[in-house]
Design a protein around this motif. Structure first.
Motif, PDB file in Angstrom:
ATOM      1  N   LYS A  12       0.840  -1.209   0.000  1.00  0.00           N
ATOM      2  CA  LYS A  12       0.000   0.000   0.000  1.00  0.00           C
ATOM      3  C   LYS A  12       0.867   1.247   0.000  1.00  0.00           C
ATOM      4  N   CYS A  41       2.700   1.470  -3.557  1.00  0.00           N
ATOM      5  CA  CYS A  41       1.805   1.793  -4.667  1.00  0.00           C
ATOM      6  C   CYS A  41       1.148   3.170  -4.520  1.00  0.00           C
ATOM      7  N   SER A  42       1.258   3.768  -3.347  1.00  0.00           N
ATOM      8  CA  SER A  42       0.687   5.096  -3.153  1.00  0.00           C
ATOM      9  C   SER A  42       1.568   6.189  -3.762  1.00  0.00           C
ATOM     10  N   ASP A  79       0.569   0.536 -10.846  1.00  0.00           N
ATOM     11  CA  ASP A  79       0.181  -0.755 -10.249  1.00  0.00           C
ATOM     12  C   ASP A  79      -0.497  -0.536  -8.900  1.00  0.00           C
ATOM     13  N   THR A  80      -1.447  -1.406  -8.597  1.00  0.00           N
ATOM     14  CA  THR A  80      -2.027  -1.497  -7.260  1.00  0.00           C
ATOM     15  C   THR A  80      -1.510  -2.781  -6.631  1.00  0.00           C
ATOM     16  N   SER A 124      -3.172  -5.656  -8.504  1.00  0.00           N
ATOM     17  CA  SER A 124      -2.717  -5.923  -9.874  1.00  0.00           C
ATOM     18  C   SER A 124      -1.327  -6.545  -9.881  1.00  0.00           C
TER      19      SER A 124
END
Length: 304
Positions: free
Chosen positions: A162, A165-166, A275-276, A279
């Motif tokens: 998290k 990807c932020s 990307d998350t 994903s």
């Protein structure tokens, strides 16, 4: 790193060291030196983000599991002492009966009393076991470490991904590896779940010893591990992945006098901007599926 964070770490380290010294009957200079050396290694591996989090310094050096273990030992000692008293009552009753004619109502009454005390002690012991088990479960839920393998757990992975990807753009490359132990169910079915746990610890130890300090190892769930390789290109990622496959394949785990052959399949992918966590994991998982269906004990890569 802020000065107050370092002061907090130093204070907690000293408190834990004093606690260890007070618990031991004899402590040598080597014992103290070893503790300080291990503490230094722990501190150097911790990220700045972790150190700045609330309560991290205390959690780093304070072993809550040790507290629960001490409670368990204390509870066991009390229960054991009470059971010993009941045993002595039982022996005394038998001696009294052997010295005179048996008074059946009196004998029945005394044995009923002993049985009642015994049931109470077992009930108390079970209540304490339930309480301690709940405490352990709560600790595991709050902890970032997997209790069995001592690598990071899924909770830590979620937080890490998290955070990564932020960011809109990363200034470095990182690759994700999903590793799955081949035929793990067969190991559990054939050798038992204890053997399965030994295999998980065996794999985790290989990963921890092989990877760099900046890389991350997580137990994703069951027999799956996720590895994050930071600041590395495609060629070196492939080299490291093949090395891990060879190490797992080439090392035999001895369990009950027999060697267990263990292999793993690995799916890899590379983070791309946008990307998350979902994903990224889905792409690595797709590569893992290809490795499994193509014969296992191999790697495959899936790029966006």
């Amino acid at each position: 790193m802020q000065k107050d964070e370092l002061i907090s770490l130093a204070n907690e380290m000293c408190k834990e060291l004093l606690s260890i010294v007070n618990e031991q009957k004899e402590v040598t200079r080597e014992d103290v030196a070893n503790y300080l050396q291990k503490s230094a290694q722990i501190i150097m591996k911790v990220s700045h983000e972790d150190m700045s989090s609330s309560g991290f310094a205390e959690a780093l050096f304070h072993n809550a599991y040790k507290d629960i273990a001490n409670k368990s030992l204390s509870s066991y000692a009390n229960t054991n002492a009470n059971i010993k008293k009941l045993t002595e009552m039982h022996e005394k009753t038998l001696l009294e009966c052997s010295a005179q004619h048996i008074d059946l109502p009196l004998l029945t009454s005394k044995f009923d009393e002993i049985q009642s005390h015994m049931s109470d002690e077992v009930k108390k012991a079970n209540e304490i076991i339930t309480q301690l088990s709940t405490q352990v479960k709560t600790l595991e839920e709050k902890s970032n470490l997997d209790s069995l393998t001592k690598v990071f757990n899924r909770r830590a992975l979620s937080s890490y991904l998290k955070n990564v990807c932020s960011n809109n753009e990363l200034s470095y490359e990182f690759h994700m590896l999903i590793m799955d132990i081949d035929d793990f169910k067969n190991i559990n079915d054939k050798c038992g779940h204890v053997a399965g746990d030994k295999v998980l610890i065996f794999i985790a130890n290989i990963l921890k010893k092989t990877l760099r300090d900046g890389d991350k190892v997580f137990r994703y769930g069951g027999e799956e591990f996720i590895i994050i390789l930071n600041r590395i290109d495609d060629i070196h990622c492939k080299q490291i992945t093949n090395r891990l496959l060879a190490l797992v394949r080439g090392n035999k785990l001895i369990y009950k006098g027999e060697g267990l052959r263990v292999t793993m399949s690995i799916g890899t992918t590379k983070y791309v901007n946008g990307d998350t966590p979902d994903s990224l994991i889905a792409r690595a998982d797709k590569a893992l599926y290809r490795a499994k269906t193509n014969g296992k004990d191999q790697m495959h890569t899936e790029m966006k």
